[in-house]
Design a protein around this motif. Structure first.
Motif, short mmCIF file in Angstrom:
data_model
loop_
_atom_site.label_atom_id
_atom_site.label_comp_id
_atom_site.label_asym_id
_atom_site.label_seq_id
_atom_site.Cartn_x
_atom_site.Cartn_y
_atom_site.Cartn_z
N PRO A 140 -27.52 -20.88 12.89
CA PRO A 140 -26.80 -20.21 11.70
C PRO A 140 -27.50 -18.83 11.90
CG PRO A 140 -28.29 -21.70 10.98
CD PRO A 140 -28.28 -22.01 12.36
N GLU A 141 -28.61 -18.66 12.31
CA GLU A 141 -29.24 -17.33 12.40
C GLU A 141 -28.42 -16.30 13.33
OE1 GLU A 141 -30.22 -20.11 13.79
OE2 GLU A 141 -31.14 -20.05 15.80
N LEU A 142 -27.36 -16.92 14.27
CA LEU A 142 -26.51 -15.93 14.93
C LEU A 142 -25.58 -15.38 14.15
CD1 LEU A 142 -26.63 -18.00 18.38
CD2 LEU A 142 -28.10 -16.27 17.64
N SER A 143 -24.74 -16.65 13.57
CA SER A 143 -23.66 -16.25 12.77
C SER A 143 -24.02 -15.50 11.56
CB SER A 143 -22.96 -17.19 12.44
OG SER A 143 -23.47 -18.49 11.83
N MET A 144 -25.23 -15.50 10.88
CA MET A 144 -25.39 -14.71 9.72
C MET A 144 -26.00 -13.36 9.94
SD MET A 144 -27.25 -17.77 7.35
CE MET A 144 -26.21 -19.19 6.87
N ALA A 145 -26.41 -12.98 11.10
CA ALA A 145 -26.58 -11.75 11.26
C ALA A 145 -25.98 -10.59 10.22
CB ALA A 145 -26.56 -11.27 12.59
N ASP A 146 -24.70 -10.76 10.52
CA ASP A 146 -24.15 -9.75 9.58
C ASP A 146 -24.17 -10.06 7.96
OD1 ASP A 146 -22.23 -11.85 9.04
OD2 ASP A 146 -20.40 -10.73 9.04
N ALA A 147 -24.20 -11.15 7.48
CA ALA A 147 -24.65 -11.46 6.13
C ALA A 147 -25.80 -10.66 5.87
CB ALA A 147 -24.46 -12.85 5.78
N LEU A 148 -26.70 -10.77 6.73
CA LEU A 148 -28.16 -10.36 6.45
C LEU A 148 -28.40 -8.76 6.83
CD1 LEU A 148 -29.99 -13.76 6.96
CD2 LEU A 148 -29.68 -12.77 4.87
N GLY A 149 -27.42 -8.19 7.17
CA GLY A 149 -27.48 -6.91 7.56
C GLY A 149 -28.38 -6.77 8.79
N ALA A 150 -28.40 -7.63 9.68
CA ALA A 150 -29.48 -7.55 10.83
C ALA A 150 -28.92 -7.18 11.91
CB ALA A 150 -29.83 -8.95 10.95
N ASN A 151 -27.63 -6.49 12.02
CA ASN A 151 -27.06 -5.97 13.17
C ASN A 151 -27.99 -4.74 13.64
OD1 ASN A 151 -24.87 -7.55 13.48
ND2 ASN A 151 -23.36 -6.16 12.24
N GLY A 152 -28.38 -4.88 14.95
CA GLY A 152 -29.20 -3.98 15.41
C GLY A 152 -30.60 -3.97 15.10
N LYS A 153 -31.02 -5.21 14.76
CA LYS A 153 -32.47 -5.20 14.01
C LYS A 153 -32.86 -6.55 14.73
CE LYS A 153 -31.58 -3.01 9.57
NZ LYS A 153 -31.43 -3.04 8.41
N PRO A 154 -34.22 -6.42 14.74
CA PRO A 154 -34.69 -8.01 15.27
C PRO A 154 -34.39 -8.99 13.97
CG PRO A 154 -36.30 -6.09 15.38
CD PRO A 154 -35.17 -5.64 14.22
N MET A 155 -34.01 -10.17 14.76
CA MET A 155 -33.83 -11.18 13.67
C MET A 155 -34.37 -12.53 14.26
SD MET A 155 -30.42 -12.23 11.52
CE MET A 155 -30.35 -13.86 11.01
N MET A 156 -35.01 -13.33 13.72
CA MET A 156 -35.36 -14.59 14.17
C MET A 156 -35.41 -15.78 13.08
SD MET A 156 -39.44 -14.75 14.34
CE MET A 156 -39.73 -12.64 14.91
N ARG A 157 -35.42 -16.92 13.81
CA ARG A 157 -35.41 -18.10 13.15
C ARG A 157 -36.65 -19.15 13.04
NH1 ARG A 157 -31.61 -23.05 13.34
NH2 ARG A 157 -32.50 -24.31 11.54
N VAL A 158 -37.08 -19.40 12.13
CA VAL A 158 -38.26 -20.55 12.09
C VAL A 158 -38.05 -21.87 11.95
CG1 VAL A 158 -40.37 -20.97 11.12
CG2 VAL A 158 -39.61 -18.37 11.43
#
Lengths: 388, 154
Positions: free
Chosen positions: A65-83
């Motif tokens: 879900p970390e991939l599909s939630m990038a937009d919900a979490l305003g993470a486009n163009g930013k580092p995002m990772m899942r633990v």
């Protein structure tokens, strides 16, 4: 380890419920994240990176879900990772975010954890279907029995913890269960689901999310509200099954706690820590962790419960929020402990505020009690020294 | 399905056990509007912060991450194929039981592409830039398969 201090400047959570039919899965997560940003008076643009945590994907059947939630979490163009560390994941997710700040990699990190358990079957999700539905309760029940046998604790200790946490939850508007009429009798008479655990001694299944904004000293100085300073962080793990393992007091849990105490200069946890949010999904885990983390001596954990020390107005309050026993969106449960500890030292816990909470411990565990994550937070960077 | 066979006895015994494990999905305000539109035979997009129309609609602006209001816009039913791939051997899970194209369709009034099935009859009828239009099922239930697309007449 840390090169610079980190602090929590924003905290947000959803109202935890049996079912959140009104929001999508990303919508649930977004709600907590937006509240954390609002609390910090920041916008999505101010966030440098996002660290997301949740329990195994089969819980909701949404893979990665970390991939599909990038937009919900305003993470486009930013580092995002899942633990991913099973039930302790909320805690370890917050720690990864903290370390990104402490090491100077990022200035402001948003960390989020969630579970929307009503969308699937947690019992199956936990077991991957292979255990035939034994679930967490079935794994932990014999270890709780072992604790009772080793410590000689009377049977009513579990019932007392269950009542305490549920009454604390009534003081926390975000808590899922609101059982204001709960009594020792009601717990005792509820069906035994995994001996020694009665129905009312077990956590519920919740939909919910929690989020925090972490920043460095410079960011904390600009924050609109009092920051909660991270005084120590630790993670430890071990195999879930091996010959000679101490299931009641896993070595990883002992070492994790001592790593925290050593970092923060704590020599007497019970005196130098004002309160704790411990991951207690089944009532007996409160005395087990008090002993397993050397807050209480061997056989003394249950006595702290018996004499009321762990009540909200006791000498060492545990789970003033109502704990996992009252709210359990599994992936979020660990981070809720961390966020609640931070709320306490900020003095913003409202009706469930512990008096004079300057130093607070939060702990999460997962798997077969094999992953541990902890942090110690304070209202000042030198909060521990000030207590001496 | 699990099979359990008892051996070592004069008679083999067989038992079956089917585990039923359904997931449910809550849609939230935006996807609900989109799929309710499907049920009603309408294609629905949403206006982004920059005024561009996004279909299928998103809950948050893809550029800024800001929340989008309930600024829904009806789009289609016609549109342009911007890219496509021919499916020669459909599986039972595919939306059509004969060869078809999966295509990115920019519906009239939308600025983004919707991926969906085009029932063109044969690969020769497919081309980038061709126009297609919605073909609705009679018994719509609010599901993405309530619609498929066909080449526009003429």
């Amino acid at each position: 380890m840390s090169s610079q201090p980190a602090a929590v400047i924003g905290i947000g959570q959803t109202k935890h419920k049996k079912r959140r039919d009104d929001v999508s899965l990303p919508g649930l997560v977004r709600e907590a994240a937006q509240r954390a940003l609002d609390d910090a008076e920041l916008t999505w643009k101010d966030i440098d990176a996002v660290v997301l945590g949740k329990a195994p994907d089969p819980f909701e059947g949404v893979m990665m879900p970390e991939l599909s939630m990038a937009d919900a979490l305003g993470a486009n163009g930013k580092p995002m990772m899942r633990v991913h560390t099973a039930g302790s994941v909320g805690g370890s997710t917050a720690l990864v975010a903290t370390h990104l700040v402490q090491t100077g990699v990022h200035d402001r990190v948003l960390t989020v954890a969630y579970e929307k358990q009503a969308e699937g079957n947690a019992q199956w999700g936990l077991a991957g279907g292979r255990s035939g539905g034994m679930g967490a309760g079935g794994i932990f029940a014999p270890w709780m029995r072992s604790y009772i046998k080793q410590s000689g604790a009377p049977e009513d200790i579990g019932w007392k913890v269950a009542v305490k946490d549920r009454l604390n939850a009534c003081k926390n508007p975000y808590a899922h269960l609101q059982l204001k009429d709960i009594t020792i009798e009601a717990v005792k008479e509820s069906p035994v689901i995994w001996d020694p655990i009665h129905f009312h001694e077990s956590c519920p299944s919740s939909d919910g999310a929690v989020a925090m904004v972490l920043t460095n000293e410079k960011g904390a100085k600009k924050a609109p509200r009092k920051p909660a300073w991270v005084l120590a962080t630790a993670m430890r793990s071990e195999l879930g099954v091996f010959p000679g393992r101490n299931n009641v007091r896993p070595q990883a849990g002992v070492e994790c706690a001592h790593m925290i105490y050593d970092q923060a200069g704590i020599t007497n946890p019970r005196e130098q820590i004002d309160m704790a949010e411990l991951y207690v999904p089944f009532s007996w885990y409160e005395p087990m962790w008090l002993e397993g983390h050397d807050i209480a001596g061997p056989g003394e954990g249950w006595q702290m419960v018996a004499d009321g020390s762990t009540e909200i107005d006791g000498s060492f309050p545990v789970n003033a929020s109502g704990g996992v026993l009252s709210t359990n969106p599994i992936g979020a449960s660990g981070m809720i402990r961390f966020a609640e500890a931070a709320l306490q030292v900020r003095g913003e816990a409202g009706e469930h505020q512990v008096k004079d909470a300057h130093v607070a411990l939060a702990q999460a565990y997962g798997g077969s009690a094999q992953y541990f994550a902890m942090w110690l937070v304070g209202d000042e960077l030198d909060a521990v020294a000030k207590k001496k | 399905m699990f099979y359990c066979r008892v051996v070592g006895e004069s008679q083999e015994r067989l038992t079956t056990h089917t585990i039923d494990f359904p997931y449910t999905r809550t849609l939230g305000p935006v996807f609900s509007e989109f799929l309710t539109g499907m049920r009603d035979g309408k294609l629905v997009g949403i206006k982004g912060r920059d005024g561009k129309v996004i279909c299928p609609p998103t809950e948050w602006d893809p550029e800024t991450g800001d929340a989008l209001g309930n600024d829904f816009v009806e789009v289609g039913p016609g549109g342009v194929v911007t890219t496509w791939a021919w499916v020669t051997e459909p599986t039972p899970k595919h939306p059509l039981d004969k060869p078809f194209a999966f295509a990115l369709i920019q519906l009239d009034g939308a600025d983004t592409g919707l991926m969906h099935a085009v029932d063109a009859g044969s690969i020769d009828k497919m081309s980038t830039g061709m126009r297609v239009t919605a073909r609705w099922k009679d018994d719509r239930i609010g599901h993405i398969t309530d619609v498929t697309f066909v080449p526009e007449a003429g």
